[in-house]
Write a protein that holds these residues in place. Sequence first.
Motif, PDB file in Angstrom:
ATOM      1  N   VAL A   1      -1.260  -3.280  -2.576  1.00 53.89           N
ATOM      2  CA  VAL A   1      -0.530  -4.092  -3.551  1.00 53.89           C
ATOM      3  C   VAL A   1      -1.045  -5.526  -3.616  1.00 53.89           C
ATOM      4  O   VAL A   1      -1.155  -6.112  -4.692  1.00 53.89           O
ATOM      5  CB  VAL A   1       0.991  -4.074  -3.249  1.00 53.89           C
ATOM      6  CG1 VAL A   1       1.718  -5.149  -4.045  1.00 53.89           C
ATOM      7  CG2 VAL A   1       1.560  -2.707  -3.589  1.00 53.89           C
TER       8      VAL A   1
ATOM      9  N   VAL B   1       1.436  -5.110  -8.300  1.00 53.27           N
ATOM     10  CA  VAL B   1       2.509  -4.111  -8.385  1.00 53.27           C
ATOM     11  C   VAL B   1       2.346  -3.222  -9.608  1.00 53.27           C
ATOM     12  O   VAL B   1       2.586  -2.014  -9.549  1.00 53.27           O
ATOM     13  CB  VAL B   1       3.885  -4.811  -8.420  1.00 53.27           C
ATOM     14  CG1 VAL B   1       4.992  -3.794  -8.608  1.00 53.27           C
ATOM     15  CG2 VAL B   1       4.123  -5.588  -7.137  1.00 53.27           C
TER      16      VAL B   1
ATOM     17  N   ALA C   1       7.477  -1.958  -3.195  1.00 54.54           N
ATOM     18  CA  ALA C   1       6.034  -2.224  -3.212  1.00 54.54           C
ATOM     19  C   ALA C   1       5.765  -3.719  -3.157  1.00 54.54           C
ATOM     20  O   ALA C   1       4.864  -4.188  -2.446  1.00 54.54           O
ATOM     21  CB  ALA C   1       5.401  -1.607  -4.452  1.00 54.54           C
TER      22      ALA C   1
ATOM     23  N   GLN D   1       1.321   1.042  -0.184  1.00 54.79           N
ATOM     24  CA  GLN D   1       1.869  -0.245  -0.614  1.00 54.79           C
ATOM     25  C   GLN D   1       1.283  -1.386   0.205  1.00 54.79           C
ATOM     26  O   GLN D   1       0.812  -2.391  -0.332  1.00 54.79           O
ATOM     27  CB  GLN D   1       3.397  -0.237  -0.464  1.00 54.79           C
ATOM     28  CG  GLN D   1       4.115   0.652  -1.455  1.00 54.79           C
ATOM     29  CD  GLN D   1       5.595   0.786  -1.141  1.00 54.79           C
ATOM     30  OE1 GLN D   1       6.055   0.376  -0.078  1.00 54.79           O
ATOM     31  NE2 GLN D   1       6.341   1.365  -2.054  1.00 54.79           N
TER      32      GLN D   1
END
Length: 331
Positions: free
Chosen positions: A115, A120, A35, A111
């Motif tokens: 992110v 995260v 990620a 992701q």
Amino acid sequence: MSAAATAAAAPPSRFVRLAAIPAMLGAGAMIAVQAQINGRLATDLGGTASAGLTAAVLAFGSGLLLVAVITLSTRARRAGIAGLRTAVRAGTVPKVALLGGLAGASLVAAQGLTVATIGVALFSVAVTAGQSSSSLAVDHAGLGPGGRVPWSPPRALAAACAVAAVGLTAGERLVESFSLTTAGLALLPLIAGAGMAVQAAFNGRVSAVAGPWVSSLNNFVVGFIGLVAVWAVAFVIDHDLDPLPHQWYLYLGGVLGLGFIWLSAALVRVHGVLVLGLCVIAGQVLGALVIELVISDDPHVGPVGVAAGGLTVVGVLVALWQSSHASQDAG
């Protein structure tokens, strides 16, 4: 019966059950690192939705190339592809089980899309919330290769620990910097997390007849096709991308994704979908905490987040205790 199917028929030994625990935790940590990498790649490509999907396609594409080379390099694995085709025709493996890669694609896409904005830690929280809530249902429905694992109070308690832990972490993060954008973006990894339990069950069924490499290859092929279709639409709408970054480590997302998918397909039958999911959750949450505290320039984790990480470990221990007792009773 294929070698993979014969191996799958034998119950896992005590050594295998113990060795599977750190491997499942490691699989979760891989998601947290993936990620971080995919989020950074998306940011370097421009930070737009198109950039996020481009990062996902690059990660999934590299993983597909790697797993294709590994799977097609030996006769036994190529035979596993033929065995899977036969099992699908015979109905041993339902056709829907071949679609597990779509869940993996949605995770990688989430992701790249979220992110950079939510971090995260919150990404991992949202994923694990979806995963923990769906793993119990997937086991109870018998979607995995080990068959139906009924609901029980200890299993529900284990899942509740995970949900409480991610709730604490999410609360800390959202109180710190709440916005409708942050809350809305968190829904994407929440949905992707719910799909991860189904993905683990489907990949485990494919692995049971064809082996984890063939299962991983099928996962990447299906996921890559789905990602490219979505990416093509996004690229037509917005194709303003920055040049590809030169840092080599930003292209390791596919390798980490392959490691996670292979481990999940190989280990899901050892402890079941719920225990696998909880170990992945623990590894993911703890890995995300380390990333936020050690690597991130602007960490979003406080004492509550650290305590929540410990709570996920409690949930894993409860689930493993229940799984161990169930195994002894069956024996």
